[in-house]
Structures are given as C-alpha cells and as structure tokens.
Write a protein that holds these residues in place. Structure first.
Motif, short mmCIF file in Angstrom:
data_model
loop_
_atom_site.label_atom_id
_atom_site.label_comp_id
_atom_site.label_asym_id
_atom_site.label_seq_id
_atom_site.Cartn_x
_atom_site.Cartn_y
_atom_site.Cartn_z
N VAL A 165 0.88 -1.17 0.00
CA VAL A 165 0.00 0.00 0.00
C VAL A 165 0.92 1.22 0.00
N VAL A 166 0.76 2.06 -1.01
CA VAL A 166 1.69 3.18 -1.19
C VAL A 166 0.97 4.51 -0.96
N LEU A 167 1.76 5.54 -0.72
CA LEU A 167 1.22 6.89 -0.53
C LEU A 167 1.30 7.62 -1.86
N VAL A 168 0.19 8.25 -2.23
CA VAL A 168 0.13 8.97 -3.52
C VAL A 168 -0.61 10.29 -3.35
N LEU A 174 0.95 18.46 -4.56
CA LEU A 174 2.34 18.54 -4.10
C LEU A 174 2.98 19.87 -4.49
N ALA A 175 2.60 20.38 -5.66
CA ALA A 175 3.15 21.67 -6.08
C ALA A 175 2.68 22.79 -5.16
N GLN A 176 1.45 22.68 -4.68
CA GLN A 176 0.88 23.72 -3.82
C GLN A 176 1.32 23.57 -2.37
N ARG A 177 1.38 22.33 -1.87
CA ARG A 177 1.63 22.11 -0.45
C ARG A 177 3.04 21.62 -0.14
N GLY A 178 3.79 21.28 -1.16
CA GLY A 178 5.13 20.77 -0.96
C GLY A 178 5.16 19.25 -0.88
N THR A 179 6.29 18.66 -1.23
CA THR A 179 6.45 17.21 -1.20
C THR A 179 7.11 16.78 0.09
N PRO A 180 6.45 15.90 0.87
CA PRO A 180 7.06 15.44 2.13
C PRO A 180 8.39 14.73 1.88
N GLY A 181 9.39 15.08 2.68
CA GLY A 181 10.67 14.42 2.56
C GLY A 181 10.89 13.39 3.64
N ASP A 182 10.02 13.41 4.64
CA ASP A 182 10.15 12.52 5.80
C ASP A 182 8.74 12.21 6.30
N ALA A 256 4.12 9.34 -6.53
CA ALA A 256 4.45 8.65 -5.29
C ALA A 256 4.90 9.65 -4.24
N VAL A 257 4.45 9.44 -3.02
CA VAL A 257 4.86 10.24 -1.87
C VAL A 257 5.68 9.35 -0.94
N LEU A 258 6.86 9.79 -0.55
CA LEU A 258 7.75 8.98 0.29
C LEU A 258 7.91 7.59 -0.31
#
Length: 298
Positions: A165-168, A174-182, A256-258
């Motif tokens: 199960v992946v985060l998407v 993501l452009a508006q809120r930023g991409t999580p790095g952690d 994909a997120v993280l």
C-alpha cells in the motif's frame, strides 16, 4: 515389466469364462488372446490357466494373479480418468463473488480473457461489499483482498497475491503544499482516510524501520475508488494498493509520496468451499485467476 494389454486380455478371458467368449466380447481373435495369455505365462514362469477343449479353469497361482491384475487395471483406469478430467475442456457455470474494488481492479481486466480461453464456461460475478456466505448463498469462489489474515474457516484458502500500500498524491497538490521528505512531514498535510478511526498511518521501510504519523483528515471514505478520485482531484494524500493507483501513476495523474515507505500490504486470496475446487470448471477458474492476479504482486 508386464504389459497392461496382456493383463487386460487375461482378465477379460477369466471374467467371460474362456478365450472364445472373451473374443466375442472384445472383438479380438481368440487365437490372439490365447497367444497373449501364453506369453504372459512365459514371462511369469508360471501356468495361470488349465486349458482343455472343454474347460477353462485357473490354477492356484492364476487365481491370485487374477485378483491383483484386475486391481491393477482398475487403478490404471482411475489414473487415466484423472488426467482426462484435467485436460477436458471446462464447461458449465461458476459463481464468483468479490468486493466492488476487487471486482473492478482485480477481476475486470481478466474476465474477458477467461471467457475467451474457455468458451463453454459461464462465469457469474456478483460484486458487493457486504459479507457473503459462500456455502449458504451458493457461490463457488470468493476473491477477497484484505490487510489482516482471514479467520480460520471450513473454506479452502489460496493466497494468490500480495502487494504494498503506497502513498500517492496529485502533482498539483504537491506543487501547492510541498512534497514530504520525511514521514513526520505528513503531520501538516491533508489525508484521505478510510474511516474516522483510521487517523494514524503505520508506515514501514524496506530496511525494517517504521513509524506512526497522524496527518490532517481532509476526506473520509470507505471506498477505494472515491479515495483514488479524490487524490487525483488534488484533495490530499491517500494510501492505496499499487494495483488501484498504478494506471493513474503511469499517466502522471498521481505521484508517489515517500517512495521508500509503505503503509502496509494487501493480500488477495481465493476462497472455495471444501471439495468444490476439485470440479473441472471451478479448478480452471481458480488456476486462471491465480496466474493472472498473481502477476500483480509486488
């Protein structure tokens, strides 16, 4: 090794009381049957039959041999029947049940090929998210995707796939809120959740590390397609099985997120009432689905 054909002729001669009667029943010349039985005796080094012009009787060795020869022919027929049942073209109806997302994402892409491969087979699919009692409601196979192990039951379970199960999220989100790095960054992000009690995500890494995070609820739905479309619309981050979101990721509608983290794994299992899986039509569907769905495992 003794010939099964010779055993067959010997047994038929004994059952019909002589070579002439066996010849009439089998259509094989009397002389051929007599010759094959004589060669059988020569191979064994023992006389099996007392022959005269008026009688046909077994010796003591012949009586013992007859019992075992007849049993060997029965076993040979059974062995042939097993193979022929497996190679026979499946026919008849097979009733399937699955949840709506499982039917749409795991079955819909493959059922047309199943129908083409087995033109004499009629597959009936009942898609529902309610609990279905296979035995009471007359279903042959259930296809269930689940996060926790299924409870023990009288049903035969065959696990055919397991995937992460992946985060998407949508690129626009993501452009508006930023991409999580952690994973801890998810605390300031909007989440698309499966229920009011599912507010905490348990994430894990390939190296065995894990953590719990609590994003901000943005939308709650207990239906995967609603969550998928909400993610595509840019409402927030969703946790979805790879099969459900793969096409949208490949088309660029989701990212994909993280990517090094997963939010659990989903298993797909076929459940069949005991013994029904031995029926040729049902067995053909089971093997087909096991092969096709098994290819998606990640």
């Amino acid at each position: 090794m003794l010939s099964l054909n010779d055993l067959h002729l010997f047994v038929r001669a004994v059952e019909h009381g002589g070579f002439a009667a066996a010849a009439r029943q089998t259509g094989i010349p009397k002389s051929t049957i007599s010759k094959r039985v004589a060669e059988l005796e020569a191979d064994l080094g023992a006389r099996l039959v007392h022959r005269t012009s008026r009688s046909f009787t077994l010796t003591e060795a012949g009586r013992d041999f007859f019992d075992h020869a007849r049993a060997a022919l029965i076993e040979a027929d059974a062995a042939e029947a097993v193979v022929r049942r497996r190679t026979a073209e499946p026919s008849g109806s097979v009733r399937l049940t699955a949840s709506i997302p499982t039917a749409q994402f795991y079955l819909a892409p493959h059922l047309p090929a199943l129908a083409r491969d087995h033109p004499k087979l009629l597959v009936e699919l009942h898609a529902t998210d309610r609990f279905v009692d296979l035995v009471q409601e007359g279903f042959d196979i259930a296809v269930r995707s689940h996060f926790a192990p299924l409870p023990d039951s009288s049903l035969v379970q065959r696990r055919v796939a397991e995937e992460p199960v992946v985060l998407v999220a949508a690129p626009s989100y993501l452009a508006q809120r930023g991409t999580p790095g952690d994973p801890q960054d998810l605390a300031i992000h909007d989440a698309l959740l499966t229920g009011r009690s599912a507010t905490v995500w348990q994430l894990s890494r390939e190296d065995g590390g894990g953590c719990r995070v609590e994003p901000r609820p943005r939308l709650i739905a207990d239906e995967s397609i609603v969550l998928l479309e909400a993610a595509v619309a840019g409402l927030g981050i969703a946790c979805l099985p790879t099969t459900i979101c793969r096409d949208r990721m490949e088309s660029g509608q989701l990212s994909a997120v993280l990517p090094g983290w997963t939010a659990g794994r989903v298993t797909t299992t076929l459940l069949v009432p005991h013994r029904r899986g031995q029926l040729p039509a049902i067995r053909a569907v089971i093997e087909f689905l096991a092969d096709r769905i098994g290819r998606i495992g990640g």
